[in-house]
Design an enzyme around this catalytic site. Structure first.
Site, PDB file in Angstrom:
ATOM      1  N   MET A  54       0.915  -1.091  -0.324  1.00  0.00           N
ATOM      2  CA  MET A  54       0.251   0.063  -0.291  1.00  0.00           C
ATOM      3  C   MET A  54       1.095   1.054  -0.072  1.00  0.00           C
ATOM      4  O   MET A  54       0.315   2.254   0.377  1.00  0.00           O
ATOM      5  CB  MET A  54      -0.756  -0.380   0.797  1.00  0.00           C
ATOM      6  CG  MET A  54      -2.070  -1.301   1.025  1.00  0.00           C
ATOM      7  SD  MET A  54      -3.375  -0.505   2.036  1.00  0.00           S
ATOM      8  CE  MET A  54      -2.849  -0.555   3.458  1.00  0.00           C
ATOM      9  N   HIS A  59       8.899   1.117   3.181  1.00  0.00           N
ATOM     10  CA  HIS A  59       9.362   1.353   4.089  1.00  0.00           C
ATOM     11  C   HIS A  59      11.122  -0.254   3.902  1.00  0.00           C
ATOM     12  O   HIS A  59      10.415  -0.816   3.247  1.00  0.00           O
ATOM     13  CB  HIS A  59       9.412   1.267   5.812  1.00  0.00           C
ATOM     14  CG  HIS A  59       7.953   0.190   5.895  1.00  0.00           C
ATOM     15  ND1 HIS A  59       8.530  -1.239   5.734  1.00  0.00           N
ATOM     16  CD2 HIS A  59       7.047   0.067   5.924  1.00  0.00           C
ATOM     17  CE1 HIS A  59       8.020  -1.923   6.282  1.00  0.00           C
ATOM     18  NE2 HIS A  59       6.807  -0.998   6.886  1.00  0.00           N
ATOM     19  N   GLU A  60      11.687  -0.350   5.022  1.00  0.00           N
ATOM     20  CA  GLU A  60      13.032  -1.430   5.068  1.00  0.00           C
ATOM     21  C   GLU A  60      11.306  -3.300   4.318  1.00  0.00           C
ATOM     22  O   GLU A  60      13.032  -3.840   3.636  1.00  0.00           O
ATOM     23  CB  GLU A  60      13.503  -1.612   5.861  1.00  0.00           C
ATOM     24  CG  GLU A  60      14.834  -0.524   6.293  1.00  0.00           C
ATOM     25  CD  GLU A  60      15.489  -0.640   4.802  1.00  0.00           C
ATOM     26  OE1 GLU A  60      15.813  -1.417   4.145  1.00  0.00           O
ATOM     27  OE2 GLU A  60      15.654   0.353   4.250  1.00  0.00           O
ATOM     28  N   HIS A  99       9.465  -3.768   3.103  1.00  0.00           N
ATOM     29  CA  HIS A  99       8.461  -3.669   1.801  1.00  0.00           C
ATOM     30  C   HIS A  99       9.754  -3.744   0.977  1.00  0.00           C
ATOM     31  O   HIS A  99       9.393  -4.861  -0.177  1.00  0.00           O
ATOM     32  CB  HIS A  99       8.188  -2.384   1.221  1.00  0.00           C
ATOM     33  CG  HIS A  99       7.067  -1.497   1.649  1.00  0.00           C
ATOM     34  ND1 HIS A  99       6.909  -0.882   2.825  1.00  0.00           N
ATOM     35  CD2 HIS A  99       5.547  -2.958   2.007  1.00  0.00           C
ATOM     36  CE1 HIS A  99       5.678  -1.128   3.323  1.00  0.00           C
ATOM     37  NE2 HIS A  99       5.096  -2.013   2.707  1.00  0.00           N
ATOM     38  N   GLN A 132     -10.165  -2.414   2.831  1.00  0.00           N
ATOM     39  CA  GLN A 132     -10.139  -2.897   3.835  1.00  0.00           C
ATOM     40  C   GLN A 132     -10.153  -2.386   4.186  1.00  0.00           C
ATOM     41  O   GLN A 132      -9.688  -2.657   5.440  1.00  0.00           O
ATOM     42  CB  GLN A 132      -8.633  -3.986   3.441  1.00  0.00           C
ATOM     43  CG  GLN A 132      -7.334  -3.410   2.858  1.00  0.00           C
ATOM     44  CD  GLN A 132      -6.391  -3.686   2.523  1.00  0.00           C
ATOM     45  OE1 GLN A 132      -5.867  -4.184   1.356  1.00  0.00           O
ATOM     46  NE2 GLN A 132      -5.007  -3.776   3.178  1.00  0.00           N
ATOM     47  N   LYS A 139       4.839  -9.548   9.651  1.00  0.00           N
ATOM     48  CA  LYS A 139       3.678  -8.804  10.795  1.00  0.00           C
ATOM     49  C   LYS A 139       2.831  -8.724  10.563  1.00  0.00           C
ATOM     50  O   LYS A 139       2.420  -8.686  11.477  1.00  0.00           O
ATOM     51  CB  LYS A 139       4.710  -7.409  10.067  1.00  0.00           C
ATOM     52  CG  LYS A 139       3.748  -6.538  11.300  1.00  0.00           C
ATOM     53  CD  LYS A 139       4.188  -4.794  11.002  1.00  0.00           C
ATOM     54  CE  LYS A 139       3.937  -4.592  10.139  1.00  0.00           C
ATOM     55  NZ  LYS A 139       2.443  -3.080   9.730  1.00  0.00           N
ATOM     56  N   ARG A 179       2.714   3.189   9.492  1.00  0.00           N
ATOM     57  CA  ARG A 179       2.132   3.178  10.169  1.00  0.00           C
ATOM     58  C   ARG A 179       2.952   4.433  11.977  1.00  0.00           C
ATOM     59  O   ARG A 179       2.297   4.938  12.396  1.00  0.00           O
ATOM     60  CB  ARG A 179       0.988   2.822  11.033  1.00  0.00           C
ATOM     61  CG  ARG A 179      -0.074   2.542  10.111  1.00  0.00           C
ATOM     62  CD  ARG A 179      -1.688   2.079  10.504  1.00  0.00           C
ATOM     63  NE  ARG A 179      -2.550   1.819   9.408  1.00  0.00           N
ATOM     64  CZ  ARG A 179      -3.116   0.767   8.907  1.00  0.00           C
ATOM     65  NH1 ARG A 179      -2.198   0.056   9.066  1.00  0.00           N
ATOM     66  NH2 ARG A 179      -3.995   0.289   8.384  1.00  0.00           N
TER      67      ARG A 179
END
Lengths: 283, 283
Positions: free
Chosen positions: B30, B34-35, B37, B61, B149, B187
């Protein structure tokens, strides 16, 4: 003809064919093959390198009071008919190959199902959508062939392919009929002799409606009454529905115009038959 | 790096790549990369000829009271990060490319969703399943990469692929963490300085639980209490859930044994964070 019974083996075969650059045509059936099914194959053979037919009576698309158990089956005869028709690969899975576990996902078809068979067979198209997503992923077809006798199924498959972006082209194939006009159906074997002689009047009734429209009748109710009277006069069948809708969106119409479907379902003692005519009216 | 914004063009490109015999690895995201991804991409590059990343904030979602509008976005930065990571094709569709109409089908995920985020975010995984069926059909990957995660997402994708027979292998990738242990998340930018300093205690709490299990604790409630006390003592976050379940089936456990997940969600003022540890206990 190659016969494959395992989902994994079928998918591996399909992946192999795709890697070799072959196009795949696919005709899904529930077996007890008739001319209508074989016509799907004939067309697939013309348009693809490899033609796959599946035979699987999908329990998910039958309601609790429907004819899943009684649905006619004759696998040995089907194998011969498929081979003679030119099918390259027959996919013939057991139920446990398709549903090894209780499905974790439910598909709810929201559009194009509040009418016709969707109304009288709640959940039917949810079951159809589930099995088709699975079969599409197992067989990886470029083209899929569906008979127009179940026009609502064609409409639902059309939106299934578009909504979920399947890289597949849907090819609707004209309804195959007996000489007297009765639409070919696996369920025709369950007609009594008397019912069999009455059954062609379903199509004749649709034709009466179609003629009225071509002569200028634009009121759906009037056309439906013509068909209803004709069928009541000429058969002992119990009318499940007679509807006139836009096609393929299956929206109700105030006035008949554009591309439309006249569709009906009639119940005889042991068989519920469906048929339809699609026509385009430009006023 | 190739950037494709149209679903049709992306699918045509994928079909072309498959015809040429290339394997495709796919990391759906989305955005606000960040690292975590980028690690998906690194692994995809090792295992496939072509690596595709998608960036699409999927409205389906997010619940009505969730952070769809506020979800962090920075497409220009994402493009640079994706390119530097070695992404071959970035699929960057507008909402109307993915949902040109109101969807005709609803997917209801029945298993593995009555727990964890599935319980606190009703409908979330239905939206995830819908977008993934579409993206899988558009991008036609051989391998898909998901971060651990969101372990429940991994569990749902695992059953989505199996239930619907997608010819795709799921590759779960270990959670990427900051030096202090906090799981990388888009987030995290919404944490205040104070919350950011407390947030690593989520993972530390999970580790406390894991240690207790390794020392022989087999009662889920006892382990959950240890974690709960630790997090309440060390953060101002509001605990959404702390659960210990089998993995990937996500069944509740009377006693801790076999492959299990300890998972939690904690709400801070503007960000709800999730994290988990998976471990295998053989007594």
């Amino acid at each position: 003809m190659e016969i494959i019974t395992s989902s994994k083996a079928m998918q591996e075969r399909a992946l192999q064919l795709k890697k070799q650059g072959y196009s795949i045509g696919f005709a899904p059936t529930m077996g007890f093959l008739h001319e209508g099914h074989l016509k799907l194959v004939t067309q697939s053979l013309q348009e693809n390198d490899v033609s796959v037919m599946s035979i699987f009576v999908n329990p998910l698309q039958f309601g609790p009071n429907e004819d899943f158990e009684a649905y006619p089956r004759d696998v040995e005869r089907d194998k011969k008919l498929a081979e003679n028709a030119g099918v390259n690969i027959l996919f013939l899975p057991e139920r446990t190959e398709i549903y090894p576990n209780e499905p974790s996902f439910e598909i709810n078809v929201k559009n194009r199902t509040g009418v016709l068979c969707g109304r009288s067979r709640p959940g039917h198209f949810n079951g159809v959508a589930t099995i088709l997503i699975k079969l599409f992923n197992i067989i990886l077809p470029d083209h899929v062939y569906f008979g127009m006798k179940d026009a609502q199924q064609v409409a639902v498959v059309d939106s299934l392919i578009k909504d979920f972006n399947f890289p597949i082209e849907l090819i609707p194939v004209e309804t195959e009929r007996e000489e007297d006009g009765l639409a070919r159906s696996s369920r025709n074997v369950y007609l009594s002799d008397e019912e069999r002689s009455q059954a062609p009047h379903l199509y004749k009734g649709l034709q009466k409606g179609s003629e009225a429209i071509k002569k200028g009748e634009v009121n759906p109710s009037s056309v439906i009454h013509i068909i209803e009277n004709y069928i009541k006069t000429n058969t002992n069948g119990k009318i499940d529905y007679i509807e006139i809708l836009s096609f393929p969106n299956l929206d109700t119409l105030e006035q008949i115009h554009g591309k439309i479907i006249i569709a009906l379902a009639v119940k005889f003692s042991k068989a519920r038959l469906i048929d339809n005519i699609i026509l385009e009216i430009h006023s």
